[in-house]
Each structure stands twice: as structure tokens, then as C-alpha cells.
Design a protein around this motif. Sequence first.
Motif, short mmCIF file in Angstrom:
data_model
loop_
_atom_site.label_atom_id
_atom_site.label_comp_id
_atom_site.label_asym_id
_atom_site.label_seq_id
_atom_site.Cartn_x
_atom_site.Cartn_y
_atom_site.Cartn_z
N HIS A 193 0.82 -1.21 0.00
CA HIS A 193 0.00 0.00 0.00
C HIS A 193 0.86 1.26 0.00
N LEU A 194 0.46 2.22 -0.83
CA LEU A 194 1.18 3.48 -0.88
C LEU A 194 0.48 4.52 -0.03
N ILE A 195 1.27 5.35 0.60
CA ILE A 195 0.73 6.46 1.39
C ILE A 195 1.29 7.75 0.81
N ASN A 196 0.43 8.69 0.52
CA ASN A 196 0.88 10.03 0.16
C ASN A 196 0.74 10.91 1.39
N LEU A 197 1.81 11.59 1.74
CA LEU A 197 1.75 12.56 2.84
C LEU A 197 1.99 13.94 2.23
N PHE A 198 0.93 14.76 2.21
CA PHE A 198 1.03 16.10 1.63
C PHE A 198 1.36 17.08 2.74
N ASP A 219 -8.70 6.34 3.04
CA ASP A 219 -8.68 6.97 4.35
C ASP A 219 -7.85 8.23 4.29
N LEU A 220 -8.38 9.30 4.86
CA LEU A 220 -7.65 10.56 4.92
C LEU A 220 -7.47 10.97 6.38
N ALA A 232 -2.56 12.95 5.17
CA ALA A 232 -2.10 11.61 4.79
C ALA A 232 -3.27 10.89 4.14
N ILE A 233 -3.01 10.19 3.06
CA ILE A 233 -4.08 9.45 2.37
C ILE A 233 -3.53 8.13 1.88
N SER A 234 -4.37 7.09 1.98
CA SER A 234 -3.92 5.77 1.56
C SER A 234 -5.10 4.81 1.49
N ASP A 235 -4.87 3.68 0.81
CA ASP A 235 -5.85 2.61 0.86
C ASP A 235 -5.44 1.58 1.91
N LEU A 236 -4.41 1.93 2.67
CA LEU A 236 -4.03 1.13 3.83
C LEU A 236 -5.21 1.17 4.81
N ASN A 237 -5.26 0.24 5.78
CA ASN A 237 -6.40 0.32 6.71
C ASN A 237 -6.24 1.51 7.66
N ALA A 238 -7.37 1.93 8.22
CA ALA A 238 -7.41 3.16 9.03
C ALA A 238 -6.47 3.09 10.23
N THR A 239 -6.38 1.91 10.84
CA THR A 239 -5.54 1.77 12.03
C THR A 239 -4.07 2.02 11.70
N GLU A 240 -3.61 1.40 10.61
CA GLU A 240 -2.20 1.56 10.27
C GLU A 240 -1.89 2.96 9.76
N LEU A 241 -2.88 3.58 9.12
CA LEU A 241 -2.65 4.96 8.66
C LEU A 241 -2.53 5.89 9.87
N ARG A 242 -3.34 5.62 10.87
CA ARG A 242 -3.28 6.41 12.10
C ARG A 242 -1.92 6.19 12.80
N GLN A 243 -1.46 4.96 12.76
CA GLN A 243 -0.14 4.64 13.34
C GLN A 243 0.95 5.42 12.59
N PHE A 244 0.80 5.46 11.26
CA PHE A 244 1.73 6.21 10.43
C PHE A 244 1.75 7.68 10.85
N ALA A 245 0.54 8.25 11.00
CA ALA A 245 0.43 9.66 11.38
C ALA A 245 1.06 9.91 12.75
N ASP A 246 0.83 9.00 13.68
CA ASP A 246 1.41 9.14 15.02
C ASP A 246 2.94 9.15 14.94
N LEU A 247 3.47 8.26 14.08
CA LEU A 247 4.94 8.17 13.94
C LEU A 247 5.49 9.46 13.33
N VAL A 248 4.81 9.98 12.30
CA VAL A 248 5.26 11.22 11.67
C VAL A 248 5.30 12.33 12.71
N ARG A 249 4.21 12.43 13.47
CA ARG A 249 4.14 13.48 14.50
C ARG A 249 5.25 13.32 15.53
N ALA A 250 5.44 12.08 15.98
CA ALA A 250 6.44 11.83 17.01
C ALA A 250 7.85 12.16 16.50
N ARG A 251 8.10 11.75 15.24
CA ARG A 251 9.44 11.93 14.67
C ARG A 251 9.77 13.39 14.41
N LEU A 252 8.72 14.18 14.12
CA LEU A 252 8.98 15.56 13.71
C LEU A 252 8.80 16.56 14.83
N SER A 253 8.46 16.06 16.02
CA SER A 253 8.26 17.05 17.09
C SER A 253 9.53 17.21 17.89
#
Length: 253
Positions: A193-198, A219-220, A232-253
Amino acid sequence: MNCSEVRTFLHGYVDSELDLVRHLEIEDHLGTCDACSQIYRAQVVLRSALKSDELYFTAPAHLERQVRMAAQRTERKPWLPRLLTREWIGAAAAAAVVLALAVLVGPMLSRPTLTERTAQDIVSAHIRSLMPGHLTDVPSSQNHTVRPWFAGKLDFSPPVADLSAEGFELVGGRLDYAADRPVAALVYRKGGHLINLFVWPSESTRESAEAAEVRQGYDLLFWTRGKTDFWAISDLNATELRQFADLVRARLS
Ligand SMILES: [Zn+2]
């Protein structure tokens, strides 16, 4: 005041009919609540549109003459069909006003809000990116290759997180266009699954919690952090996309 109390009094607030204390309470709330201030802005727009001169028409002279003549004829000949009675003319005038309102106000009510339009932009950009040859301008799994690539191409430097250890592999980056501006698109892959992070600089200085929605099967997730908007948008499932978002936030803060 909570959101539902604020919305109960919003009409009065828009019309400046509230007492000072309540007025200030609502003003406070609108300063911190995006959802309510969106409703507030819509009401202000609607109110000024309803007040605008464009909604009031002066009947042309010939129409006024015809209506008056019809009314007189009715008075002289009471057996004429009810079509020409004053009641009917009144009802027709009311119907005309309703129609004018529907024509003028209808499109305004259905006009998408900025976020709504942006969400559509994001879905379109995501789908476009999945077409052959559109995914990346700079294919690289190295964040120290992708990030500098944007220099000189955008008026900001997008943060690029390395999440490979967590199973989100960086595929690359590209320039895209959303929300009426050039934006950075960072592409990650998880399994198939691909994720685009704009990413682009936010117009809001407030941080916002994550907002989620499903659109055209994708899922957006949207959030604002550090004066930057993230979608963030993807056809990945909602849980993993949320995990992705959490990681982005954690890594960039
Ligand atoms: Zn609210």
C-alpha cells in the motif's frame, strides 16, 4: 459554553442580539473551536447575502400595470376564474421570492468549504500519483536525499521522517498542487500500500488534532503541527494509517 450551547445562540450572536456576557462567551469559544467558527462564518455569509440588494426586485412598469388590471378585472367580474384573484397573485409573488432565494442562496449553501475542497484536491492528487510514472519526482528511500531535493522548488522545506524501522518505507517525493498552492508530496509504502503525505505551511497558527474521513474508498487524515498542515491518504487500513500519522508526528516534534 460547549459547542451545542454556542450553536443555539449563534443566530443571536450573528445579529448582535445577545447580552454582553453571552456575546463574549461565544466570541471566546469561536476563537478556539474550528467547527463552530465554520458554522459562524457560513451564517455571516448567508446573512449578508440575504440582505443584499440583489434579492429585491422592483417590478417593471408593464408587469405592475398587468397585475393591477387583472386585480381590477377580478373586482368587476367576480365570476372570473380564481386564477386572477388577489390571493393567487399574492401566492405567486411568494412563490417567486422562494424561487429567487433558492436560485441565489442554494449554490452558496452547497459551496464546499476550504477543507472540503482541499480534501477533494488530496484525493485527486493521490489518484493521479498512482497513474504510471506519476508517483515520484525524486525516487529515493533516503530522507536526506528527498528533503534537499525540494530546495528551490518550494518556498518551504518539508520535514521528511525516516520511518523505515517501523515498516513504513520512504519511496520518494514529488511536487504537487493542492489547496491552491504547490505542495510537497512524500510517498511511503507499507506492504503493498502506498501512502501520500502532503505537506505545506499552515495558514493557521493553531495546532489541530487529527481529523479523519473516508473519501472515495481512501482513508484521509489531516492535522496541523508546528505551523505545518499534513494530509495523509492511503488505501491502507485506518488503524495503520493512524499509526503512520502518530509516527510522523512523534518523529517531527
Ligand atoms: Zn464549538
